[in-house]
Design a protein around this motif. Structure first.
Motif, PDB file in Angstrom:
ATOM      1  N   ALA A   1      27.060   7.897   4.685  1.00 54.88           N
ATOM      2  CA  ALA A   1      28.494   7.689   4.516  1.00 54.88           C
ATOM      3  C   ALA A   1      28.963   6.667   5.531  1.00 54.88           C
ATOM      4  O   ALA A   1      28.325   6.471   6.582  1.00 54.88           O
ATOM      5  N   ASP A   2      30.066   5.998   5.210  1.00 47.24           N
ATOM      6  CA  ASP A   2      30.641   5.075   6.175  1.00 47.24           C
ATOM      7  C   ASP A   2      31.703   5.809   6.990  1.00 47.24           C
ATOM      8  O   ASP A   2      31.889   7.025   6.862  1.00 47.24           O
ATOM      9  N   THR A   3      32.398   5.089   7.833  1.00 40.63           N
ATOM     10  CA  THR A   3      33.364   5.699   8.754  1.00 40.63           C
ATOM     11  C   THR A   3      34.797   5.467   8.308  1.00 40.63           C
ATOM     12  O   THR A   3      35.701   5.485   9.145  1.00 40.63           O
TER      13      THR A   3
ATOM     14  N   TYR B   1      38.637   2.433  12.492  1.00 40.33           N
ATOM     15  CA  TYR B   1      37.236   2.568  12.096  1.00 40.33           C
ATOM     16  C   TYR B   1      36.571   1.216  11.853  1.00 40.33           C
ATOM     17  O   TYR B   1      35.341   1.110  11.867  1.00 40.33           O
TER      18      TYR B   1
ATOM     19  N   PRO C   1      25.819  -0.029  14.672  1.00 39.21           N
ATOM     20  CA  PRO C   1      26.557   0.790  13.705  1.00 39.21           C
ATOM     21  C   PRO C   1      26.668   0.147  12.328  1.00 39.21           C
ATOM     22  O   PRO C   1      26.786   0.859  11.331  1.00 39.21           O
TER      23      PRO C   1
ATOM     24  N   ALA D   1      28.095   5.932   9.351  1.00 40.87           N
ATOM     25  CA  ALA D   1      28.151   7.171  10.130  1.00 40.87           C
ATOM     26  C   ALA D   1      26.799   7.446  10.766  1.00 40.87           C
ATOM     27  O   ALA D   1      25.738   7.184  10.175  1.00 40.87           O
ATOM     28  N   ALA D   2      26.830   7.980  11.994  1.00 42.46           N
ATOM     29  CA  ALA D   2      25.583   8.211  12.726  1.00 42.46           C
ATOM     30  C   ALA D   2      24.736   9.289  12.081  1.00 42.46           C
ATOM     31  O   ALA D   2      23.500   9.246  12.164  1.00 42.46           O
TER      32      ALA D   2
ATOM     33  N   GLU E   1      38.475   5.992   7.247  1.00 43.11           N
ATOM     34  CA  GLU E   1      39.380   7.086   7.558  1.00 43.11           C
ATOM     35  C   GLU E   1      39.847   7.772   6.271  1.00 43.11           C
ATOM     36  O   GLU E   1      40.076   7.131   5.250  1.00 43.11           O
TER      37      GLU E   1
ATOM     38  N   ARG F   1      22.221   0.732  10.589  1.00 43.38           N
ATOM     39  CA  ARG F   1      21.497   1.814  11.252  1.00 43.38           C
ATOM     40  C   ARG F   1      20.180   2.086  10.534  1.00 43.38           C
ATOM     41  O   ARG F   1      20.064   1.894   9.323  1.00 43.38           O
TER      42      ARG F   1
ATOM     43  N   PRO G   1      35.645   9.074   3.516  1.00 47.36           N
ATOM     44  CA  PRO G   1      34.466   8.206   3.669  1.00 47.36           C
ATOM     45  C   PRO G   1      33.735   8.043   2.341  1.00 47.36           C
ATOM     46  O   PRO G   1      33.701   8.944   1.504  1.00 47.36           O
TER      47      PRO G   1
ATOM     48  N   THR H   1      19.681  11.558  12.322  1.00 48.30           N
ATOM     49  CA  THR H   1      20.544  10.747  13.168  1.00 48.30           C
ATOM     50  C   THR H   1      20.036   9.315  13.174  1.00 48.30           C
ATOM     51  O   THR H   1      18.843   9.067  13.404  1.00 48.30           O
TER      52      THR H   1
END
Length: 702
Positions: free
Chosen positions: A366-368, A182, A337, A305-306, A370, A340, A373, A332
């Motif tokens: 939120a972030d990505t 990530y 990334p 996160a998108a 693992e 955003r 998040p 969205t």
């Protein structure tokens, strides 16, 4: 009758071949990608799985051709069969005339070629699949060629070599750091054994010894041992980096006093959210506005996160009749990334806004990371539907003015408004200047009344009769008379007053300005300062209401100075309650027994420290006694988040464990523990030395 399988075989073979030619390029691309990311054995496993998948796809493509397809294909291509192929391949019992027709059609079918019934290969589809696969393989090859080549083993530190001849010694080392997926960071190599990498990274060591030991391992200080396995370049092993740790290399015959190295994870920071549009956190709805655009920007050290959730809250109504409603929508993000932007266009017609209502928007991102998040809720943006202006009325203040809420009004704001009015005097007409000065005077009056409540000042809302002329010789104004309806609470008169009874004298002949249950008592100095501030506010109000802001400004500054001094003064808040004495024990009264009534003397309670483990160890290090290093090590691991550099403290603990009698090791650990100790709740201030003159005087006394 002809066999249907004989006529279906060419079509099935060609369909299976087409499926293999279409899906094989994808299998090759997947195998190449796995080879770059995971190595040879994973590539072999991927090839086996891909081959099985291609075989399954080929069988599925061939299974589509059955007897029904054969009948339809023959009837469609051969008019001589008279749409009677079903009599030959249908597999149903036939009557006499049907049998005759079936023999005639079977003779005609026997003259046909089964290969002519199969479809041609989808050449365009096959060509497109191989072209895309070739482009993907070329991109993977370029990416693989740009990756740094595996560096050779770097030489080890000569200071770590053992003195015993013939014993294994470390001659080469290399560390590979593979960050989590990530983070989108590429793997890298390091020559140093002190490792600092993102949390969750995979750490892989490679060590070379001369001569080769029988076994080797990486020993975590106070933790598990990670065994190393023999490979072509040396001894290899790995671990996932989750918590800060210390480790050392161990091997059979290797020197026992190997140095410790650091494993320090870099924690993932939570994302940050800020508002881009509108520029202010409070926006006013314009007349005729049908949509509202809000833009948030979320940033993270790795990736955001998108998708995000926008919480939309409406507050409709006034006073106590406010209705709240909340809904959420998915938004969205666009852009990089790591940074955003989330744009929200809200149609205002669907929220039922009314004058005086608010619309609040908050974004949750939120972030990505693992596993778990990190979720953060950003600041809120308010769209306010302004209430209509009040109509002009006649009254005490000539007109009803649109005032700011009380929590926005302060003495400093009154000064700022007065200074702005003075600067704009030349650009305003006389009437407009007087109106604005009077408006500021009203603000000053409301502020004076609010502060005046603490010294018993009346609300000044009820008109009072004129005061009688004083008949005192010194001309001092008499006390105002009290009457029914003057705005004060006089209490109820006693129904049956008795001569000589005290009763509620205060309720009968007077009144109080404070609540009897919980009155605010100010010390005399604070009360005097507050009265001086109120006097200055009164003078400022008089000058502002008469259109003289220049004369009011000095009094406003004086009032602000008094308010600042009041804020720093000591305030005492005491509820007026009666004395609560314990009940009298009538059984012991007048008996002279004193058991249980004589209090013990005051006993000093020992001061207890919440975290006594480091304090106890720090005191024990000053002496020559034993120290509970196991308990200290466990405390440090549990409270590592509170320490600035936990690995340095763990290294000092390990150093003392290796050399218990070393005075330098004890002093080093004691110095590290000094920053961990809990500060005492109070400190003794050093008495001032009197400056240069005081020091000279003290020196003369010596």
């Amino acid at each position: 009758m002809p066999d249907p399988a004989h006529w279906l075989a060419p079509a099935r073979r060609r369909a299976a071949l087409g499926a293999v030619l279409v899906w094989s390029p994808l299998a090759l691309v997947c195998a190449a990608l796995v080879f770059v990311l995971a190595g040879t054995w994973s590539t072999v496993a991927m090839l086996v799985v891909s081959a099985l998948a291609v075989v399954w796809a080929a069988r599925a493509a061939a299974a589509r051709f059955d007897a029904q397809w054969l009948i339809l294909r023959l009837n469609a291509r051969e008019a001589a069969l008279e749409d009677s192929a079903a009599l030959v391949f249908g597999g149903q019992p036939l009557a006499g005339i049907e049998q005759l027709q079936a023999r005639r059609i079977a003779a005609r079918i026997a003259a046909l070629d089964p290969a002519g019934l199969a479809d041609d290969l989808a050449q365009r589809r096959i060509a497109l699949a191989w072209m895309l696969a070739a482009a993907a393989l070329a991109a993977i090859a370029v990416w693989y060629s740009q990756e740094p080549a595996v560096p050779p083993l770097s030489p080890a530190d000569p200071a770590t070599a053992p003195a015993a001849p013939g014993a294994p010694r470390l001659v080469g080392q290399r560390v590979r750091i593979i960050p989590p997926a990530y983070t989108r960071l590429p793997p890298r190599y390091s020559d140093s054994l002190d490792i600092r990498a993102p949390q969750g990274s995979r750490i892989e060591w490679t060590f070379a010894f001369d001569p080769e030991p029988a076994a080797a391992a990486v020993q975590l200080v106070g933790g598990q041992a990670i065994p190393l396995t023999r490979a072509s370049e040396g001894w290899v092993g790995g671990v996932r980096l989750d918590i800060p740790s210390l480790y050392r290399l161990t091997a059979e015959g290797l020197g026992a006093q190997q140095p410790v190295h650091r494993l320090e994870p870099i924690a993932d920071d939570p994302p940050q959210v800020r508002v881009i549009e509108p520029a202010s956190g409070l926006a006013t709805m314009r007349p005729g506005q049908s949509r509202w655009r809000v833009v948030f920007e979320a940033s993270d050290d790795y990736a955001v996160a998108a998708g995000a959730r926008a919480a939309i809250t409406t507050a409709i109504g006034e006073g106590e009749n406010v209705r709240f409603a909340e809904r959420s929508i998915t938004v969205t993000g666009t852009g990089d990334p790591r940074r955003r932007r989330f744009a929200i266009n809200l149609p205002l017609g669907g929220f039922g806004l009314q004058p005086g209502s608010d619309l609040v928007v908050q974004l949750t991102v939120a972030d990505t990371r693992e596993g778990a998040p990190q979720v953060v809720r950003g600041p809120g943006v308010i769209l306010r539907y302004p209430a209509p202006r009040l109509a002009e009325v006649a009254g005490l203040d000539l007109m009803a003015k649109q005032q700011m809420p009380a929590y926005f009004r302060s003495q400093r704001q009154v000064i700022i408004d007065t200074e702005a009015l003075i600067r704009q005097r030349r650009s305003l007409s006389a009437d407009e200047f007087l109106v604005r000065s009077d408006t500021i005077g009203v603000d000053q009056r409301l502020l004076r009344l609010r502060y005046g409540q603490f010294v018993g000042m009346e609300a000044e809302e009820t008109p009072r009769p004129p005061l009688p002329v004083s008949d005192k010789e010194d001309g001092a104004p008499p006390e105002p008379d009290h009457y029914d309806g003057d705005g004060h609470d006089h209490g109820e008169a006693p129904e049956n007053p008795t001569f000589g009874g005290l009763g509620n004298v205060l309720a009968e002949f007077g009144h109080t300005h404070d609540e009897s249950e919980a009155a605010t008592l100010l010390d005399p100095d604070t009360r005097a300062l507050l009265k001086l501030a109120l006097d200055a506010m009164w003078e400022a109000e008089v000058n502002l209401r008469t259109g003289k802001p220049e004369a009011a400004l000095p009094f406003e500054n004086t009032a602000l100075d008094y308010i600042k001094r009041i804020q720093q003064a000591t305030r005492i808040y005491l509820p007026r309650v009666g004395t609560q004495l314990p009940p009298v024990d009538m059984a012991r009264r007048m008996t002279g027994k004193r058991e249980g009534i004589v209090g013990r003397g005051a006993v000093l309670e020992p001061f207890a420290i919440a975290d006594a483990v480091p304090a106890t160890a720090w005191r024990a290090l000053a002496a020559a006694g034993a120290i509970d290093l196991a308990g200290l090590d466990q405390w440090l691991r549990v409270n590592s988040a509170r320490l600035r550099d936990p690995l340095s403290v763990l290294a000092a603990v390990d150093g003392l464990r290796s050399a218990p009698s070393s005075k330098a090791a004890r002093e080093k650990l004691r110095a590290q523990l000094w920053s961990v100790l809990t500060r005492p709740p109070a400190t003794v201030r050093r008495r001032p030395d009197g400056g240069d003159m005081g020091r000279r005087y003290a020196g003369g006394l010596r």
